[in-house]
Scaffold this active site. Structure first.
Site, PDB file in Angstrom:
ATOM      1  N   ASP A 391       0.859  -1.186   0.000  1.00  0.00           N
ATOM      2  CA  ASP A 391       0.000   0.000   0.000  1.00  0.00           C
ATOM      3  C   ASP A 391       0.893   1.234   0.000  1.00  0.00           C
ATOM      4  O   ASP A 391       1.880   1.299   0.736  1.00  0.00           O
ATOM      5  CB  ASP A 391      -0.891  -0.045   1.246  1.00  0.00           C
ATOM      6  CG  ASP A 391      -1.935   1.059   1.271  1.00  0.00           C
ATOM      7  OD1 ASP A 391      -1.538   2.241   1.352  1.00  0.00           O
ATOM      8  OD2 ASP A 391      -3.125   0.733   1.217  1.00  0.00           O
ATOM      9  N   ASN A 399      -3.327  13.376  -2.720  1.00  0.00           N
ATOM     10  CA  ASN A 399      -4.560  13.882  -3.333  1.00  0.00           C
ATOM     11  C   ASN A 399      -4.992  15.199  -2.703  1.00  0.00           C
ATOM     12  O   ASN A 399      -5.373  16.144  -3.403  1.00  0.00           O
ATOM     13  CB  ASN A 399      -5.679  12.848  -3.175  1.00  0.00           C
ATOM     14  CG  ASN A 399      -5.565  11.712  -4.184  1.00  0.00           C
ATOM     15  OD1 ASN A 399      -5.087  11.911  -5.303  1.00  0.00           O
ATOM     16  ND2 ASN A 399      -6.013  10.519  -3.779  1.00  0.00           N
ATOM     17  N   ASP A 408      -2.966  10.457  -9.253  1.00  0.00           N
ATOM     18  CA  ASP A 408      -2.910   9.483 -10.347  1.00  0.00           C
ATOM     19  C   ASP A 408      -1.469   9.275 -10.821  1.00  0.00           C
ATOM     20  O   ASP A 408      -1.055   8.152 -11.127  1.00  0.00           O
ATOM     21  CB  ASP A 408      -3.766   9.952 -11.518  1.00  0.00           C
ATOM     22  CG  ASP A 408      -5.252   9.874 -11.222  1.00  0.00           C
ATOM     23  OD1 ASP A 408      -5.622   9.186 -10.241  1.00  0.00           O
ATOM     24  OD2 ASP A 408      -6.060  10.481 -11.969  1.00  0.00           O
ATOM     25  N   GLU A 434      -5.047   2.491  -3.706  1.00  0.00           N
ATOM     26  CA  GLU A 434      -3.588   2.617  -3.736  1.00  0.00           C
ATOM     27  C   GLU A 434      -2.899   1.303  -3.358  1.00  0.00           C
ATOM     28  O   GLU A 434      -1.709   1.272  -3.062  1.00  0.00           O
ATOM     29  CB  GLU A 434      -3.135   3.713  -2.770  1.00  0.00           C
ATOM     30  CG  GLU A 434      -3.365   3.446  -1.309  1.00  0.00           C
ATOM     31  CD  GLU A 434      -4.727   3.907  -0.814  1.00  0.00           C
ATOM     32  OE1 GLU A 434      -4.870   4.136   0.394  1.00  0.00           O
ATOM     33  OE2 GLU A 434      -5.660   4.033  -1.659  1.00  0.00           O
TER      34      GLU A 434
END
Length: 524
Positions: A391, A399, A408, A434
């Site tokens: 992860d 973000n 992204d 993620e």
């Protein structure tokens, strides 16, 4: 004069031998030549005419000359009609049977009148021996039917020649040599006959038997070098022009006989010099290898990939036999159907179904399917399968701080770094959000932990270069391995998730194995 007469006889016999040899060659190759019947008949008729003329020159009396003239006309009366039939067949024109029989009416009448000329004098009014010649040579006074026969002969030769000339522009350049040969076969005898009738040939000699040696040699050359008459290219040209599919025409020996413009566009390396070579030889010239599709009971069928000018195209290849009306096979068509766009669409749909659209890694559904198949494959041999679930650390901050576009970019960056480390045979997927997952066949828990450590180091050593500057990206890893092939995929994913959770609890940027065997954290 006697010396010249001997020379004439020798030349005429040579011409007859050439025509007879061409006839025998056409008989020998009759299975490869679709219109062999007309070619055999034409050369046989020419041989009869030529040898009859040679015996006429060698005759000792007027009566003997008359007998050999009858033999000559057994050949020369029918040859122009058969030659015209050969031309029409070459062009793919079908002549109805009643019309074909009608075309022989004048030659049959000629034979009948020549044989009975002493009774009626319709073919020649008089025939007499020349004076002051070492060997009897005859001259004639033409009759009414001689003019009819001559006009009909000229008409057949002229019609055939004109029809062939009209096809010149429509004919593939690779076949213009054989077309030129056929044109010469019509006009050379006609020109020679015209010069004889005008009285301007040496010693008033009929030179047609001599020039037939030239036409026979040209026919023989065309048959040997350009595979003349094996397939009728003129008849196919208009059809080929309109076809989207590429078509290669092969004879029974798999020699390339013709190809249409679409095939030329699909395979730009094709050219006239390759016509007449076998399919394998053509491919060696173009690609350096033999034709890649194996021959089967159903012919040549399969898929072909061709790269030319930096562009790769894919073609579906199908073959079908070319048969005569009687059912005999004399060649085959090899069709190339371009499905490059179709394959690209299939690949696109496949990627949408199997791969994550953002990172290009396998999607979750495809990973689950392949990983379960992998576990089933390894279960009988009890070979291990290891799982790494990782992860991205603090992904929400990317973000929230820099925007979703940068988020992204982080995902794409992580996938790219992973591909540099992942080995062949590993399953790599975006598991969700993620999270990423890797399945490693035949890898023990220790080997999987070592690999996860290399992957962790690679991420730490390659920051993301973004609009916001250089961003450090790390990840937390949970690792597990199947035991004797007994663990299900769901169980392995649960174990790897526990390891991942423990890595985060310990401060992230770490590799933790499910068996709680603590590995030294390798901080950046």
């Amino acid at each position: 004069m006697e010396t010249r007469l001997t020379m004439y006889i020798t030349l005429v016999v040579t011409s007859g031998v050439m025509s007879a040899f061409l006839c025998m060659y056409a008989i020998y190759k009759r299975k490869d030549v679709p219109d062999a019947r007309n070619l055999i008949l034409l050369t046989a008729l020419q041989s009869i005419y030529i040898f009859g003329f040679a015996f006429e020159l060698a005759s000792d009396s007027l009566a003997e000359i008359k007998r050999w003239i009858i033999v000559e006309y057994l050949g020369i009366a029918f040859a122009p009609v058969v030659g015209l039939m050969l031309v029409l067949r070459y062009m793919g024109k079908a002549v109805p049977r009643p019309w074909a029989l009608a075309m022989y009416a004048i030659p049959l009448t000629t034979i009948a009148l020549v044989s009975t000329n002493d009774v009626h004098g319709l073919f020649y009014k008089d025939i007499y021996l020349r004076e002051n010649t070492p060997s009897p040579m005859a001259d004639i006074v033409v009759g009414e039917w001689y003019i009819v026969h001559g006009a009909y002969t000229f008409g057949c030769l002229l019609a055939g020649g004109i029809l062939l000339i009209l096809q010149w522009k429509k004919t593939n350049k690779a076949y213009r040599k054989q077309l030129f040969t056929l044109i010469c076969g019509q006009f050379i005898p006609m020109t020679a006959s015209f010069l004889y009738l005008m009285g301007i040939t040496p010693d008033g000699m009929d030179v047609v038997p001599f020039v037939l040696c030239i036409t026979s040699a040209m026919y023989l050359w065309a048959l040997l070098s350009t595979q003349m008459l094996r397939i009728s290219p003129i008849a196919k040209e208009s059809l080929f022009e309109s076809m989207r599919e590429g078509v290669l025409v092969l004879d029974l020996s798999e020699r390339l006989i013709d190809y249409n413009p679409a095939a030329g566009r699909m395979l730009p390396e094709l050219g006239a010099p390759l016509v007449g070579l076998t399919l394998d030889s053509v491919w060696k010239r173009m690609a350096g290898t033999e034709f890649p599709i194996e021959r089967g009971l159903g012919g040549i069928n399969g898929h072909l990939r061709w790269t030319s000018g930096g562009k790769t195209s894919e073609y579906e290849v199908r073959s079908s036999l070319i048969k005569k009306r009687a059912g005999d096979t004399f060649g085959s068509l090899l069709m190339l159907i371009d499905f490059t766009e179709q394959r690209m669409l299939q690949e696109q749909l496949k990627r949408q179904a199997y791969y994550d659209s953002l990172t290009g890694a396998l999607n979750r559904a495809r990973f689950v399917m392949q990983a379960r198949a992998l576990l089933q494959e390894k279960a009988p041999s009890r070979m291990p399968v290891s799982l790494i679930l990782f992860d991205i650390d603090h992904f929400k901050r990317f973000n929230d701080t820099y925007g979703h576009e940068t988020g992204d970019a982080v995902l794409v960056h992580v996938a790219a770094v992973c591909r540099e480390v992942i080995e062949e045979g590993h399953l790599f997927a975006r598991y969700g959000g993620e999270e990423f997952v890797i399945a490693m066949p035949d890898a023990t828990l220790e080997e999987a932990c070592e690999f996860a450590g290399r992957l962790r180091d690679a991420l730490a050593e390659e920051p993301l270069l973004s609009k916001a500057g250089s961003l450090s990206v790390t990840a937390s890893f949970g690792v597990t391995a199947s035991r004797d092939g007994a663990d299900s995929l769901d169980e392995l994913l649960r174990q790897a998730d526990e390891g991942l959770y423990e890595a985060k609890r310990r401060g992230r940027d770490q590799v933790v194995a499910y068996n709680k065997k603590e590995l030294p954290a390798q901080h950046a």
